[in-house]
Design a protein around this motif. Structure first.
Motif, PDB file in Angstrom:
ATOM      1  N   PHE A   1       0.792  -1.219   0.000  1.00 33.29           N
ATOM      2  CA  PHE A   1       0.000   0.000   0.000  1.00 33.29           C
ATOM      3  C   PHE A   1       0.831   1.280   0.000  1.00 33.29           C
ATOM      4  CE2 PHE A   1      -2.771  -3.192   2.048  1.00 33.29           C
ATOM      5  CZ  PHE A   1      -3.793  -3.186   1.128  1.00 33.29           C
TER       6      PHE A   1
ATOM      7  N   LEU B   1      -9.593   3.222  -2.305  1.00 28.92           N
ATOM      8  CA  LEU B   1      -8.540   3.547  -3.259  1.00 28.92           C
ATOM      9  C   LEU B   1      -8.965   4.647  -4.225  1.00 28.92           C
ATOM     10  CD1 LEU B   1      -7.228  -0.036  -4.083  1.00 28.92           C
ATOM     11  CD2 LEU B   1      -6.583   1.497  -2.215  1.00 28.92           C
TER      12      LEU B   1
ATOM     13  N   ILE C   1     -10.478  -3.600  -0.177  1.00 29.51           N
ATOM     14  CA  ILE C   1     -10.072  -2.433  -0.966  1.00 29.51           C
ATOM     15  C   ILE C   1     -11.288  -2.017  -1.781  1.00 29.51           C
ATOM     16  CG2 ILE C   1      -7.585  -2.824  -0.962  1.00 29.51           C
ATOM     17  CD1 ILE C   1      -7.877  -4.194  -3.697  1.00 29.51           C
TER      18      ILE C   1
END
Length: 127
Positions: A24, A80, A125
């Protein structure tokens, strides 16, 4: 009101910090070793946006989760920003063998995939 940080226990502090940095792009903070609780150490992980993550380790934590204070959490969800980013990271996670669930629309309206950290904790995510 905002979340200041999320904390989780691990049996291997450096391995988990390395995972977050590599997967990440987290910045790993300095090692803290407690003078009041012998054997306790932690590091903070800083992501681009949002709260930080405190990763904590102590000799009483074991990988089998048999102690009252055990490694892990239920899950952590990271946004994200868009579907393309989710698809890209999901493909990378699949290639690494850590993808638990491919990208999809959930019943509650989220576009998400799920991957696993080295301790087996799920990380959602989302777009």
């Amino acid at each position: 009101m905002r979340i200041a940080h999320v904390a989780l226990w691990t049996a291997d502090l450096e391995r988990l910090c390395g995972f977050w940095a590599e997967t990440f792009g987290a910045t790993v903070g300095d090692l803290y070793e407690s003078a009041r609780r012998p054997g306790f150490s932690s590091r903070f992980l800083y992501l681009k946006d949002g709260p930080s993550i405190e990763v904590m380790q102590g000799p009483w934590i074991d990988a089998q989760n048999e102690q009252p204070e055990r490694q892990g959490y239920a899950h952590l969800a990271l946004s994200l920003g868009n579907r393309e980013a989710v698809d890209d990271l999901a493909a990378k996670a699949a290639a690494s063998g850590i993808l638990l669930s491919p990208a999809r629309m959930t019943g509650d309206g989220f576009y998400e995939a799920v991957l696993s950290d080295p301790d087996g904790n799920p990380i959602e995510i989302t777009a």
